[in-house]
Design a protein around this motif. Sequence first.
Motif, short mmCIF file in Angstrom:
data_model
loop_
_atom_site.label_atom_id
_atom_site.label_comp_id
_atom_site.label_asym_id
_atom_site.label_seq_id
_atom_site.Cartn_x
_atom_site.Cartn_y
_atom_site.Cartn_z
N ASP A 184 36.19 52.25 26.51
CA ASP A 184 34.90 52.60 27.10
C ASP A 184 34.82 52.06 28.53
O ASP A 184 35.25 50.92 28.79
CB ASP A 184 33.78 52.00 26.26
N PRO A 185 34.28 52.86 29.50
CA PRO A 185 34.28 52.42 30.90
C PRO A 185 33.66 51.05 31.15
O PRO A 185 34.21 50.25 31.91
CB PRO A 185 33.49 53.53 31.62
N VAL A 186 32.51 50.76 30.54
CA VAL A 186 31.88 49.46 30.76
C VAL A 186 32.73 48.35 30.16
O VAL A 186 32.96 47.31 30.79
CB VAL A 186 30.45 49.43 30.19
N THR A 187 33.23 48.56 28.94
CA THR A 187 34.10 47.57 28.31
C THR A 187 35.39 47.39 29.11
O THR A 187 35.90 46.28 29.26
CB THR A 187 34.44 47.99 26.87
N ALA A 188 35.91 48.50 29.65
CA ALA A 188 37.11 48.43 30.48
C ALA A 188 36.86 47.60 31.73
O ALA A 188 37.71 46.79 32.13
CB ALA A 188 37.56 49.84 30.86
N ASN A 189 35.71 47.78 32.34
CA ASN A 189 35.38 47.02 33.55
C ASN A 189 35.24 45.54 33.24
O ASN A 189 35.78 44.68 33.97
CB ASN A 189 34.08 47.55 34.16
N VAL A 190 34.54 45.22 32.16
CA VAL A 190 34.36 43.83 31.75
C VAL A 190 35.71 43.19 31.43
O VAL A 190 36.03 42.08 31.90
CB VAL A 190 33.43 43.77 30.53
N SER A 191 36.52 43.87 30.63
CA SER A 191 37.82 43.32 30.21
C SER A 191 38.76 43.18 31.39
O SER A 191 39.53 42.21 31.48
CB SER A 191 38.44 44.24 29.15
N ASN A 192 38.70 44.13 32.30
CA ASN A 192 39.53 44.07 33.50
C ASN A 192 39.18 42.85 34.34
O ASN A 192 40.07 42.13 34.83
CB ASN A 192 39.32 45.35 34.32
N THR A 193 37.89 42.59 34.52
CA THR A 193 37.45 41.44 35.31
C THR A 193 37.95 40.13 34.70
O THR A 193 38.48 39.25 35.39
CB THR A 193 35.92 41.41 35.42
N VAL A 194 37.80 40.00 33.38
CA VAL A 194 38.25 38.79 32.70
C VAL A 194 39.77 38.65 32.81
O VAL A 194 40.30 37.57 33.10
CB VAL A 194 37.82 38.80 31.22
N GLY A 195 40.48 39.74 32.61
CA GLY A 195 41.94 39.71 32.62
C GLY A 195 42.54 39.39 33.97
O GLY A 195 43.64 38.83 34.05
N LEU A 196 41.85 39.74 35.06
CA LEU A 196 42.40 39.52 36.39
C LEU A 196 42.20 38.10 36.91
O LEU A 196 42.76 37.74 37.95
CB LEU A 196 41.78 40.51 37.38
N VAL A 197 41.42 37.28 36.20
CA VAL A 197 41.16 35.91 36.67
C VAL A 197 42.45 35.10 36.83
O VAL A 197 42.66 34.46 37.87
CB VAL A 197 40.16 35.19 35.75
N PRO A 198 43.35 35.08 35.83
CA PRO A 198 44.59 34.30 36.03
C PRO A 198 45.41 34.78 37.22
O PRO A 198 46.00 33.96 37.94
CB PRO A 198 45.34 34.52 34.71
N GLY A 244 50.30 40.43 32.96
CA GLY A 244 50.87 41.08 34.14
C GLY A 244 50.35 40.50 35.43
O GLY A 244 51.12 40.29 36.38
N ALA A 245 49.06 40.21 35.48
CA ALA A 245 48.44 39.74 36.72
C ALA A 245 48.95 38.37 37.15
O ALA A 245 49.04 38.08 38.34
CB ALA A 245 46.92 39.71 36.57
N ILE A 246 49.27 37.51 36.19
CA ILE A 246 49.80 36.18 36.53
C ILE A 246 51.09 36.32 37.33
O ILE A 246 51.25 35.73 38.41
CB ILE A 246 50.04 35.35 35.26
N ALA A 247 52.01 37.11 36.80
CA ALA A 247 53.27 37.33 37.50
C ALA A 247 53.05 38.08 38.80
O ALA A 247 53.65 37.78 39.84
CB ALA A 247 54.25 38.10 36.61
N GLY A 248 52.15 39.07 38.77
CA GLY A 248 51.88 39.86 39.97
C GLY A 248 51.26 39.04 41.08
O GLY A 248 51.57 39.24 42.26
N GLY A 249 50.39 38.09 40.71
CA GLY A 249 49.78 37.24 41.73
C GLY A 249 50.80 36.40 42.46
O GLY A 249 50.77 36.28 43.69
N PHE A 250 51.73 35.82 41.71
CA PHE A 250 52.80 35.03 42.33
C PHE A 250 53.68 35.91 43.22
O PHE A 250 53.99 35.58 44.36
CB PHE A 250 53.67 34.37 41.26
#
Length: 251
Positions: A40-54, A213-219
């Motif tokens: 769901d778009p709203v759930t996707a946005n929320v989950s994306n925000t949380v997931g990108l923190v690391p 993915g974002a952890i490795a991508g950030g580095f």
Amino acid sequence: MTGWELAVVCAAGLVAGAINAVVGSGSLITFPTLVALGVDPVTANVSNTVGLVPGSFTAAYGYRVELAGQRERLIRLGAASALGALAGGILLLFLDPAVFEVVVVALIAVACVLVLAQPRLNGWMAALREEPRQNGGVALWLGVLASGVYGGYFGAAQGVLLIGLLGIFLDDGLQRVNAAKNVLALTVNGVAAVLFALVADVDWAAVAGVALGAIAGGFAGARLGRRIPAPVLRAVIVCVGITAIIALVYG
């Protein structure tokens, strides 16, 4: 979420983490990926925000040399980012989901335009700056606050907005501006993530995939991203953004 779907999300998080470290707008990779997989778009946005923190943390850490001497500036501007993120997150949670689906299409379109126009806009606005400033004054604080509201509500291209604002109002080099951008984006994502984790519907499988993915991508983005031609990054982001608009409108 199946194994192959998790792998796709992880790969999207890797790309997004690298793009966020260098340019911003990584959410234009991960958000439409989650929507395309049926979240769901709203759930996707929320989950994306949380997931990108690391990934935001590793990107900021990767620019730690450029952060030297910016502590006072970042404490001041970080307060604006935190307040804005809280307001934006509350708007996301309490507005009608149908409103989000309409607004997010416009936000993605604006983000794509900003990505394309960033070099010209930054040069133009920097030329208008009358005097060098180390902290940017009230105008920058309010601009960062507004960017935080935007980031807490959706977040795609908040890095582009921040680079533009910091480049306009601060007399500093681009790499130091980019380092500051990563810290402020981390603040926005972190505050919004805490709010969402407490009261929102979070898809934790999606969060895990994006985060890994974002952890490795950030580095990787912090270390190698400067070598990637900016036009290539912008082209990829805009193509993904257009795909997201089509998916949301016709999906």
